[in-house]
Design a protein around this motif. Sequence first.
Motif, PDB file in Angstrom:
ATOM      1  N   TYR A   7      -6.748  12.657   0.104  1.00  0.00           N
ATOM      2  CA  TYR A   7      -6.854  11.194   0.085  1.00  0.00           C
ATOM      3  C   TYR A   7      -5.645  10.481  -0.513  1.00  0.00           C
ATOM      4  CZ  TYR A   7     -11.022   9.592   2.338  1.00  0.00           C
ATOM      5  OH  TYR A   7     -11.911   9.189   3.295  1.00  0.00           O
ATOM      6  N   HIS A   8      -4.483  11.101  -0.413  1.00  0.00           N
ATOM      7  CA  HIS A   8      -3.262  10.410  -0.859  1.00  0.00           C
ATOM      8  C   HIS A   8      -2.096  10.995  -0.067  1.00  0.00           C
ATOM      9  CE1 HIS A   8      -1.106   8.404  -4.482  1.00  0.00           C
ATOM     10  NE2 HIS A   8      -0.313   8.400  -3.419  1.00  0.00           N
ATOM     11  N   LEU A   9      -1.729  10.316   1.035  1.00  0.00           N
ATOM     12  CA  LEU A   9      -0.723  10.844   1.953  1.00  0.00           C
ATOM     13  C   LEU A   9       0.210   9.745   2.451  1.00  0.00           C
ATOM     14  CD1 LEU A   9      -3.209  13.018   4.052  1.00  0.00           C
ATOM     15  CD2 LEU A   9      -1.410  13.926   2.553  1.00  0.00           C
ATOM     16  N   HIS A  10       1.487  10.091   2.545  1.00  0.00           N
ATOM     17  CA  HIS A  10       2.499   9.149   3.035  1.00  0.00           C
ATOM     18  C   HIS A  10       3.181   9.701   4.292  1.00  0.00           C
ATOM     19  CE1 HIS A  10       2.339   6.710  -0.664  1.00  0.00           C
ATOM     20  NE2 HIS A  10       2.148   7.870  -1.281  1.00  0.00           N
ATOM     21  N   THR A  11       3.645   8.780   5.136  1.00  0.00           N
ATOM     22  CA  THR A  11       4.434   9.151   6.324  1.00  0.00           C
ATOM     23  C   THR A  11       5.649   8.218   6.373  1.00  0.00           C
ATOM     24  OG1 THR A  11       3.529   7.542   7.897  1.00  0.00           O
ATOM     25  CG2 THR A  11       2.243   9.566   7.549  1.00  0.00           C
ATOM     26  N   GLU A  40      -0.237   4.561   2.698  1.00  0.00           N
ATOM     27  CA  GLU A  40       1.186   4.190   2.683  1.00  0.00           C
ATOM     28  C   GLU A  40       1.481   3.215   1.541  1.00  0.00           C
ATOM     29  OE1 GLU A  40       2.906   5.955   4.583  1.00  0.00           O
ATOM     30  OE2 GLU A  40       1.794   6.352   6.440  1.00  0.00           O
ATOM     31  N   HIS A  41       2.735   3.231   1.108  1.00  0.00           N
ATOM     32  CA  HIS A  41       3.146   2.343   0.025  1.00  0.00           C
ATOM     33  C   HIS A  41       3.192   0.886   0.454  1.00  0.00           C
ATOM     34  CE1 HIS A  41       4.380   5.252  -2.962  1.00  0.00           C
ATOM     35  NE2 HIS A  41       5.188   5.877  -2.130  1.00  0.00           N
ATOM     36  N   MET A  42       2.696   0.021  -0.426  1.00  0.00           N
ATOM     37  CA  MET A  42       2.931  -1.413  -0.303  1.00  0.00           C
ATOM     38  C   MET A  42       3.279  -1.891  -1.710  1.00  0.00           C
ATOM     39  SD  MET A  42       3.181  -4.154   1.330  1.00  0.00           S
ATOM     40  CE  MET A  42       2.639  -5.793   1.781  1.00  0.00           C
ATOM     41  N   VAL A  85      -4.280   2.578   1.830  1.00  0.00           N
ATOM     42  CA  VAL A  85      -3.019   2.025   1.326  1.00  0.00           C
ATOM     43  C   VAL A  85      -2.893   2.338  -0.158  1.00  0.00           C
ATOM     44  CG1 VAL A  85      -3.917  -0.276   0.684  1.00  0.00           C
ATOM     45  CG2 VAL A  85      -1.536  -0.055   1.444  1.00  0.00           C
ATOM     46  N   GLU A  86      -1.657   2.481  -0.615  1.00  0.00           N
ATOM     47  CA  GLU A  86      -1.387   2.591  -2.046  1.00  0.00           C
ATOM     48  C   GLU A  86      -0.619   1.332  -2.432  1.00  0.00           C
ATOM     49  OE1 GLU A  86       1.150   5.836  -3.354  1.00  0.00           O
ATOM     50  OE2 GLU A  86       0.667   5.445  -5.459  1.00  0.00           O
ATOM     51  N   ILE A  87      -1.294   0.463  -3.149  1.00  0.00           N
ATOM     52  CA  ILE A  87      -0.687  -0.827  -3.442  1.00  0.00           C
ATOM     53  C   ILE A  87      -0.114  -0.835  -4.856  1.00  0.00           C
ATOM     54  CG2 ILE A  87      -2.846  -1.957  -4.198  1.00  0.00           C
ATOM     55  CD1 ILE A  87      -1.707  -4.320  -2.283  1.00  0.00           C
ATOM     56  N   SER A 233      -2.832  14.782  -2.641  1.00  0.00           N
ATOM     57  CA  SER A 233      -1.600  15.554  -2.879  1.00  0.00           C
ATOM     58  C   SER A 233      -0.396  14.643  -3.051  1.00  0.00           C
ATOM     59  CB  SER A 233      -1.347  16.493  -1.706  1.00  0.00           C
ATOM     60  OG  SER A 233      -1.077  15.734  -0.539  1.00  0.00           O
ATOM     61  N   ASP A 234      -0.518  13.371  -2.602  1.00  0.00           N
ATOM     62  CA  ASP A 234       0.627  12.460  -2.624  1.00  0.00           C
ATOM     63  C   ASP A 234       1.789  13.040  -1.817  1.00  0.00           C
ATOM     64  OD1 ASP A 234       1.985  10.168  -3.291  1.00  0.00           O
ATOM     65  OD2 ASP A 234       1.815  10.447  -5.460  1.00  0.00           O
ATOM     66  N   ALA A 235       1.451  13.811  -0.767  1.00  0.00           N
ATOM     67  CA  ALA A 235       2.493  14.452   0.050  1.00  0.00           C
ATOM     68  C   ALA A 235       3.274  13.403   0.833  1.00  0.00           C
ATOM     69  CB  ALA A 235       1.860  15.453   1.003  1.00  0.00           C
ATOM     70  N   HIS A 236       4.596  13.569   0.842  1.00  0.00           N
ATOM     71  CA  HIS A 236       5.470  12.710   1.640  1.00  0.00           C
ATOM     72  C   HIS A 236       6.049  13.492   2.820  1.00  0.00           C
ATOM     73  CE1 HIS A 236       5.057  10.172  -1.872  1.00  0.00           C
ATOM     74  NE2 HIS A 236       5.810   9.228  -1.346  1.00  0.00           N
ATOM     75  N   TYR A 237       5.596  14.737   2.979  1.00  0.00           N
ATOM     76  CA  TYR A 237       6.011  15.583   4.102  1.00  0.00           C
ATOM     77  C   TYR A 237       4.909  16.639   4.292  1.00  0.00           C
ATOM     78  CZ  TYR A 237       7.653  18.094  -0.009  1.00  0.00           C
ATOM     79  OH  TYR A 237       7.722  18.694  -1.241  1.00  0.00           O
TER      80      TYR A 237
HETATM   81 ZN   LIG Z   1       1.740   7.936  -3.334  1.00  0.00          ZN
END
Ligand SMILES: [Zn+2]
Length: 273
Positions: A7-11, A40-42, A85-87, A233-237
């Motif tokens: 529940y914490h993923l970025h692309t 995603e980051h905001m 979203v991650e605000i 995981s806060d994975a960015h890849y």
């Molecule tokens: Zn994050």
Amino acid sequence: MSIFSDYHLHTHHSGDSEAPMEEMVTKAIGLGLKEMCFTEHMDLDYPTCYDLPPEPFTLDVKSYREEVQKYKEVYKDKISIKFGVEIGMQPVCLKANQRFIKENDFDFVIASIHLIDAQDPYYESFWTKDTVENLYKRYFDITLENIKLFTDFDVLGHLDYMSRYAPEGDHTYSYERFKDQIDEILKYLVENGKGLDFNSKSLKKSPDADPNPSPAIMKRFKELGGSIITFGSDAHYPEGIACGFDKMRDIALSCGFTEYYTFESRTPIAHKL
Ligand SMILES: [Zn+2]
Ligand SMILES: [Zn+2]
């Protein structure tokens, strides 16, 4: 995989990731996950220093939503994909953040502190502004201040994340040392039905590292009556997805948790740990 959701993923929709969304999805399926939530980051009003392009973390929510919809449909028989979203909280963008969440139909909202007085602890320069002790105090202070102002979120992102970037060899931080401030944050979350993002990003770098929040904070959250936790995981890849989740599950169990959560249209759903 003992935990079935990340529940914490970025692309590439986040300013600090280039990961193609489809690769994240197929990797998650390969790992046996049943559900994934992109967050995603905001981060509005991110300072224009640090050699980054202007507004590096201002999310193009339209193209993000379209891509989530696309892969949701393509992979619907294999994995459930959620729109989150991650605000980034700062008093200066409070109104804009409130409007942004209201205007968008997210399944899940993580509220995070990435900036302390417009300084990012990710960068070394941050750590020279004051004593490390004072910087931590300030971080916990503004975390509490911001969650009291901005309330339209589901979980607080990676509490104590500043410790990820502490100068090498610095051991200023522990839950005990900042107990009073951290307890106030945890109590506020419990009283307001909010949860914690149990974040394994630091385990990717070093499997012996503590997750964020640390086990001591997780234990305290449980003692104070907290129940909502999400695994992220806060994975960015792709390679970072679900990193350390078996260890994280053991920690959560040892802290007294028996459930973890996913979300749909901002409603928490409990699952047995
Ligand atoms: Zn994050
Ligand atoms: Zn974050």
